[in-house]
Design a protein around this motif. Sequence first.
Motif, PDB file in Angstrom:
ATOM      1  N   LEU A  33       7.616   0.451   2.988  1.00 33.97           N
ATOM      2  CA  LEU A  33       8.991   0.465   3.478  1.00 33.97           C
ATOM      3  C   LEU A  33       9.680   1.812   3.267  1.00 33.97           C
ATOM      4  N   SER A  34       9.061   2.687   2.489  1.00 33.18           N
ATOM      5  CA  SER A  34       9.713   3.942   2.126  1.00 33.18           C
ATOM      6  C   SER A  34       9.889   4.857   3.328  1.00 33.18           C
ATOM      7  N   ASN A  35      10.971   5.576   3.291  1.00 32.82           N
ATOM      8  CA  ASN A  35      11.254   6.592   4.294  1.00 32.82           C
ATOM      9  C   ASN A  35      10.240   7.723   4.114  1.00 32.82           C
ATOM     10  N   PRO A  36       9.645   8.229   5.199  1.00 30.13           N
ATOM     11  CA  PRO A  36       8.660   9.314   5.057  1.00 30.13           C
ATOM     12  C   PRO A  36       9.201  10.551   4.339  1.00 30.13           C
ATOM     13  N   MET A  37      10.490  10.795   4.424  1.00 31.49           N
ATOM     14  CA  MET A  37      11.074  11.950   3.720  1.00 31.49           C
ATOM     15  C   MET A  37      11.010  11.780   2.213  1.00 31.49           C
ATOM     16  N   LEU A  38      10.930  10.547   1.764  1.00 27.63           N
ATOM     17  CA  LEU A  38      10.823  10.292   0.331  1.00 27.63           C
ATOM     18  C   LEU A  38       9.510  10.838  -0.218  1.00 27.63           C
ATOM     19  N   PHE A  39       8.451  10.774   0.583  1.00 29.01           N
ATOM     20  CA  PHE A  39       7.164  11.313   0.161  1.00 29.01           C
ATOM     21  C   PHE A  39       7.231  12.827   0.002  1.00 29.01           C
ATOM     22  N   VAL A  40       8.003  13.472   0.866  1.00 29.94           N
ATOM     23  CA  VAL A  40       8.149  14.919   0.786  1.00 29.94           C
ATOM     24  C   VAL A  40       8.921  15.299  -0.482  1.00 29.94           C
ATOM     25  N   MET A  41       9.965  14.546  -0.782  1.00 24.17           N
ATOM     26  CA  MET A  41      10.809  14.877  -1.941  1.00 24.17           C
ATOM     27  C   MET A  41      10.129  14.522  -3.256  1.00 24.17           C
ATOM     28  N   LEU A  42       9.546  13.314  -3.359  1.00 23.70           N
ATOM     29  CA  LEU A  42       9.010  12.845  -4.634  1.00 23.70           C
ATOM     30  C   LEU A  42       7.497  12.988  -4.761  1.00 23.70           C
ATOM     31  N   GLY A  43       6.823  13.078  -3.663  1.00 17.28           N
ATOM     32  CA  GLY A  43       5.371  13.095  -3.695  1.00 17.28           C
ATOM     33  C   GLY A  43       4.843  11.667  -3.776  1.00 17.28           C
ATOM     34  N   LEU A  44       3.544  11.524  -3.615  1.00 16.32           N
ATOM     35  CA  LEU A  44       2.939  10.194  -3.634  1.00 16.32           C
ATOM     36  C   LEU A  44       3.099   9.523  -4.994  1.00 16.32           C
ATOM     37  N   ASN A  45       2.884  10.271  -6.063  1.00 16.74           N
ATOM     38  CA  ASN A  45       3.030   9.682  -7.405  1.00 16.74           C
ATOM     39  C   ASN A  45       4.459   9.227  -7.667  1.00 16.74           C
ATOM     40  N   GLY A  46       5.421  10.006  -7.225  1.00 23.88           N
ATOM     41  CA  GLY A  46       6.818   9.626  -7.418  1.00 23.88           C
ATOM     42  C   GLY A  46       7.182   8.378  -6.636  1.00 23.88           C
ATOM     43  N   VAL A  47       6.659   8.240  -5.419  1.00 24.19           N
ATOM     44  CA  VAL A  47       6.941   7.049  -4.612  1.00 24.19           C
ATOM     45  C   VAL A  47       6.282   5.826  -5.233  1.00 24.19           C
ATOM     46  N   ILE A  48       5.062   5.987  -5.779  1.00 30.34           N
ATOM     47  CA  ILE A  48       4.391   4.862  -6.445  1.00 30.34           C
ATOM     48  C   ILE A  48       5.174   4.436  -7.680  1.00 30.34           C
ATOM     49  N   LEU A  49       5.627   5.393  -8.484  1.00 28.41           N
ATOM     50  CA  LEU A  49       6.430   5.048  -9.668  1.00 28.41           C
ATOM     51  C   LEU A  49       7.758   4.409  -9.267  1.00 28.41           C
ATOM     52  N   LEU A  50       8.378   4.924  -8.219  1.00 28.24           N
ATOM     53  CA  LEU A  50       9.636   4.351  -7.745  1.00 28.24           C
ATOM     54  C   LEU A  50       9.425   2.923  -7.247  1.00 28.24           C
ATOM     55  N   SER A  51       8.338   2.696  -6.519  1.00 27.77           N
ATOM     56  CA  SER A  51       8.085   1.348  -6.008  1.00 27.77           C
ATOM     57  C   SER A  51       7.771   0.383  -7.144  1.00 27.77           C
ATOM     58  N   MET A  52       7.083   0.849  -8.182  1.00 25.28           N
ATOM     59  CA  MET A  52       6.838  -0.009  -9.355  1.00 25.28           C
ATOM     60  C   MET A  52       8.156  -0.329 -10.054  1.00 25.28           C
ATOM     61  N   ALA A  53       9.024   0.666 -10.167  1.00 29.08           N
ATOM     62  CA  ALA A  53      10.307   0.439 -10.831  1.00 29.08           C
ATOM     63  C   ALA A  53      11.182  -0.523 -10.039  1.00 29.08           C
ATOM     64  N   ILE A  54      11.033  -0.545  -8.733  1.00 32.11           N
ATOM     65  CA  ILE A  54      11.827  -1.456  -7.914  1.00 32.11           C
ATOM     66  C   ILE A  54      11.240  -2.864  -7.926  1.00 32.11           C
ATOM     67  N   SER A  55       9.904  -2.967  -7.805  1.00 32.93           N
ATOM     68  CA  SER A  55       9.299  -4.294  -7.660  1.00 32.93           C
ATOM     69  C   SER A  55       9.074  -5.002  -8.993  1.00 32.93           C
ATOM     70  N   LEU A  56       8.947  -4.281 -10.093  1.00 29.04           N
ATOM     71  CA  LEU A  56       8.701  -4.939 -11.379  1.00 29.04           C
ATOM     72  C   LEU A  56       9.825  -5.887 -11.785  1.00 29.04           C
ATOM     73  N   PRO A  57      11.107  -5.516 -11.663  1.00 25.65           N
ATOM     74  CA  PRO A  57      12.150  -6.499 -11.996  1.00 25.65           C
ATOM     75  C   PRO A  57      12.110  -7.748 -11.108  1.00 25.65           C
TER      76      PRO A  57
END
Length: 177
Positions: A33-57
């Motif tokens: 669901l992430s915006n492709p620009m998010l990958f540019v800003m955070l990188g793949l690792n950052g998007v994976i960590l962000l998605s874990m932080a969102i889905s874990l709760p």
Amino acid sequence: MLADLIATQRNRPLSVAVTAFALFLPASLTIFLSNPMLFVMLGLNGVILLSMAISLPIIMLCFGIWYTPLSAVLRLQRLVQDKEIRDQDVAEAVSREDPLEWPCLLTGSWTATLVLYGIAARAYTHPLRIGATFLLTAAILFGAWLLAFIASAAFTMWVRRKWAALARASHLPEGAT
């Protein structure tokens, strides 16, 4: 049979697989669901960590929605069967095996996956503000957990009162009312 296989902690590889799928499958939906620009800003690792932080709760709330009433029913079953465990040692209470832990984690992750797939399907047809949608989803799930907690506590108190009254009535001498 499948519940016995998953519920026991004797089969460690299965437990690790259940945990990995429970945590990473819902997070993968957030990555899609992430915006492709998010990958540019955070990188793949950052998007994976962000998605874990969102889905874990969301996973933990879905786990709590399943675990809370089932653990109350299990405690009441032990009370009725006179197998209620009274622990004097906190270390024993913490380290004792919980028969509901793995089945509820698996069921909670399935529920979270369905919720996140629902959000993904909705986001596919209508543009959503993903952050606000996840916060609203977490608030709704927290409300559902709170209702399950209150209902479980009220049911537990009601059964304990009825069980105590039944125990008192069974100890009365004959002819007494």
